[in-house]
Scaffold this motif. Structure first.
Motif, PDB file in Angstrom:
ATOM      1  N   UNK A   1       0.850  -1.197   0.000  1.00  0.00           N
ATOM      2  CA  UNK A   1       0.000   0.000   0.000  1.00  0.00           C
ATOM      3  C   UNK A   1       0.889   1.252   0.000  1.00  0.00           C
ATOM      4  N   UNK A   2       0.498   2.216  -0.786  1.00  0.00           N
ATOM      5  CA  UNK A   2       1.233   3.470  -0.834  1.00  0.00           C
ATOM      6  C   UNK A   2       0.603   4.451   0.139  1.00  0.00           C
ATOM      7  N   UNK A   3       1.402   5.058   1.013  1.00  0.00           N
ATOM      8  CA  UNK A   3       0.858   5.928   2.042  1.00  0.00           C
ATOM      9  C   UNK A   3       0.994   7.398   1.628  1.00  0.00           C
ATOM     10  N   UNK A   4      -0.073   8.161   1.938  1.00  0.00           N
ATOM     11  CA  UNK A   4      -0.034   9.617   1.717  1.00  0.00           C
ATOM     12  C   UNK A   4      -0.287  10.280   3.069  1.00  0.00           C
ATOM     13  N   UNK A   5       0.392  11.414   3.308  1.00  0.00           N
ATOM     14  CA  UNK A   5       0.253  12.134   4.579  1.00  0.00           C
ATOM     15  C   UNK A   5      -0.495  13.432   4.296  1.00  0.00           C
ATOM     16  N   UNK A   6      -1.682  13.577   4.886  1.00  0.00           N
ATOM     17  CA  UNK A   6      -2.593  14.671   4.531  1.00  0.00           C
ATOM     18  C   UNK A   6      -2.846  15.578   5.734  1.00  0.00           C
ATOM     19  N   UNK A   7      -3.140  16.867   5.471  1.00  0.00           N
ATOM     20  CA  UNK A   7      -3.275  17.815   6.586  1.00  0.00           C
ATOM     21  C   UNK A   7      -4.649  17.821   7.247  1.00  0.00           C
ATOM     22  N   UNK A   8      -5.637  17.247   6.611  1.00  0.00           N
ATOM     23  CA  UNK A   8      -6.954  17.166   7.256  1.00  0.00           C
ATOM     24  C   UNK A   8      -7.685  15.941   6.714  1.00  0.00           C
ATOM     25  N   UNK A   9      -8.678  15.437   7.482  1.00  0.00           N
ATOM     26  CA  UNK A   9      -9.428  14.268   7.005  1.00  0.00           C
ATOM     27  C   UNK A   9     -10.452  14.694   5.949  1.00  0.00           C
ATOM     28  N   UNK A  10     -11.315  13.811   5.523  1.00  0.00           N
ATOM     29  CA  UNK A  10     -12.396  14.112   4.567  1.00  0.00           C
ATOM     30  C   UNK A  10     -11.874  14.458   3.188  1.00  0.00           C
ATOM     31  N   UNK A  11     -10.646  14.106   2.871  1.00  0.00           N
ATOM     32  CA  UNK A  11     -10.150  14.254   1.504  1.00  0.00           C
ATOM     33  C   UNK A  11     -10.394  12.929   0.792  1.00  0.00           C
ATOM     34  N   UNK A  12     -10.957  13.023  -0.440  1.00  0.00           N
ATOM     35  CA  UNK A  12     -11.226  11.788  -1.192  1.00  0.00           C
ATOM     36  C   UNK A  12      -9.898  11.196  -1.653  1.00  0.00           C
ATOM     37  N   UNK A  13      -9.605   9.986  -1.202  1.00  0.00           N
ATOM     38  CA  UNK A  13      -8.326   9.343  -1.505  1.00  0.00           C
ATOM     39  C   UNK A  13      -8.586   8.123  -2.399  1.00  0.00           C
ATOM     40  N   UNK A  21      -3.321  11.255   8.643  1.00  0.00           N
ATOM     41  CA  UNK A  21      -3.580  12.690   8.787  1.00  0.00           C
ATOM     42  C   UNK A  21      -2.684  13.291   9.857  1.00  0.00           C
ATOM     43  N   UNK A  22      -2.029  14.416   9.514  1.00  0.00           N
ATOM     44  CA  UNK A  22      -1.295  15.215  10.510  1.00  0.00           C
ATOM     45  C   UNK A  22      -1.551  16.687  10.207  1.00  0.00           C
ATOM     46  N   UNK A  23      -2.095  17.425  11.186  1.00  0.00           N
ATOM     47  CA  UNK A  23      -2.461  18.813  10.919  1.00  0.00           C
ATOM     48  C   UNK A  23      -1.307  19.791  11.193  1.00  0.00           C
ATOM     49  N   UNK A  24      -0.154  19.246  11.532  1.00  0.00           N
ATOM     50  CA  UNK A  24       1.009  20.127  11.689  1.00  0.00           C
ATOM     51  C   UNK A  24       1.218  20.621  13.107  1.00  0.00           C
ATOM     52  N   UNK A  25       0.266  20.312  13.990  1.00  0.00           N
ATOM     53  CA  UNK A  25       0.457  20.679  15.400  1.00  0.00           C
ATOM     54  C   UNK A  25       0.822  19.407  16.172  1.00  0.00           C
TER      55      UNK A  25
END
Lengths: 296, 296
Positions: A1-13, A21-25
């Protein structure tokens, strides 16, 4: 599986990808060794970029800012970088209008009166019929122009070099004395630093309004402060040199100065546009298609 | 010589006419018995209209306001009345945008921070992508719409009766729950009083923004105050019922309320448009031509 690191949830992947998900805080989550696509949290300071060299499988960095100079030293060889060109145009244009109209229509005065319940009335300046030098005529400048045209202002576009219908920045000495309002929408480059220095500010007519929504370095802060303190010019700025403006800087409390803390790009209109870009990029990535906005 | 009474100097007067200037403050000048054309000073309260019945040679009254109901009881039989239709459209539209953008982009917060030199930052709402009910779709409403379209808001026009592309005001119950922003640009008539009462305000979604730039009577002030005090709705208003809003009224100091003292029409963009209308009217009058904007 290829992993993507996103800043918020609810993004269509896409189904081929797995999202973390990591929001940077706070600290980044564990288990990022297989992250191949990293969408940097927006406007979260210096920590999110520092993660870039710590992701061993990384292939793509997507920033949601237009600027990316700060990322280049951190980017490993062979990793693609895509930027957020266009995502902030409308937000910045809208804030530019908020600044211009606040200054022209005396909003600071009405808000001060509001605190004491005063219905004192006076006629104000207007944006309509004003001659506006729009210095910086990229996509943000054009979004600002659409607002100014709706308001029946006279727009005089100025870009780094002259072209049909657009003045070159070398014509500023001739144009400045004719301006009611000057709007600066310039990136920070050696060529744009100090575009409005003491001499250029002195060339503006009395009571002209200086609006800066690009980068603070385009204006000589000391010279602007002196002109506003003297009551000769007015200022409405979202960016300043330095940022943050020190809390004891005299510009803060001058009558004739409107200052916001570099929030032009950070409004709700950014989010849906950023979401759509990230979803398109993930779809391109899953299908091995060429990405948009690749800058390196 | 035919005398005209004008509110400011520097108006081009045809050679056939002789001008006297009165700006509406202090006592009227002497020697007005031969005044045939009286241009009322704009926004100077109750004194200028009182002069109307004291001018024995009067043939024309030109008001620079759109509204003229207050003048009708004072107007002698046979005297023409022309109004200032259109002169304020752009000024009101511009102030409407100033109010909306101040509310959406948190300008009261930044101005408060400015007083203490704080660079504290946070993302804000936006106008872009907002669904705006534009209630009142005359010439001012259309000028507001041009701004909203430039800002990529979704505009939903509402007028007294439905027509192609315009909703009727009877559709408000269905439309209100879908609005991010409601803009009222309505005159004061029996039909428009209380268009937004407690029930209509309750139908708006949480955090919706109520903007009033027409007449204060269109909104139930007590109901609006309760909704804003509860933190459920926001308000950005230039008009209110009553005016002036009493200095101890709770609405003044509510977080979520932006209030300006009915200055929407009173900006610099009014002046050149008023000047051009007065000069055209004087030219018509000197040549015995039909006047523009005759309302009685």
């Amino acid at each position: 599986m290829t992993r993507v690191l996103l800043p918020w949830p609810d993004i269509a992947v896409p189904g081929e990808l797995e999202a973390t998900v990591w929001d940077g805080t706070g600290a980044p989550p564990p288990g990022l060794d297989d992250v191949e696509f990293y969408v940097l949290p927006y406007d979260r300071g210096a920590e999110p970029p520092k993660l870039i060299p710590r992701l061993p499988s990384l292939r793509v960095v997507q920033t949601l800012s237009a600027g990316y100079d700060n990322l280049l030293p951190l980017l490993p060889e062979g990793v693609l970088l895509a930027n957020g060109r266009g995502l902030h145009d409308l937000s910045v244009a809208e804030h530019t209008l908020a600044l211009i109209l606040a200054a022209q229509r005396d909003m600071p005065r009405w808000f001060a009166q509001q605190r004491v319940g005063s219905w004192d009335r006076e006629h104000t300046r207007s944006l309509a019929d004003s001659r506006v030098l729009l210095v910086g005529y990229g996509s943000i400048g054009k979004a600002i122009e659409r607002y100014l045209v709706a308001g029946e202002a006279e727009v005089v576009p100025v870009a780094s070099s002259a072209r049909e219908g657009v003045h070159g920045i070398d014509e500023l000495p001739r144009l400045l004395p004719t301006a009611d309002i000057v709007v600066l929408v310039l990136p920070d480059t050696p060529a744009t630093r100090g575009v409005l220095g003491a001499g250029e500010l002195a060339a503006l007519p009395d009571a002209a309004l200086v609006v800066n929504v690009g980068r603070g370095t385009a204006v000589d802060t000391d010279a602007l402060t002196a002109e506003v303190a003297a009551g000769r010019l007015r200022a409405a700025i979202d960016v300043v040199d330095p940022e943050p403006l020190p809390s004891d800087h005299p510009l803060w409390t001058l009558e004739g100065a409107v200052i916001t803390p570099h929030i032009g790009g950070g409004s709700a209109s950014f989010h849906p546009r950023a979401q759509r870009l990230v979803e398109r990029q993930l779809a391109h990535f899953a299908k091995d298609e060429t990405l948009e906005n690749v800058v390196r």
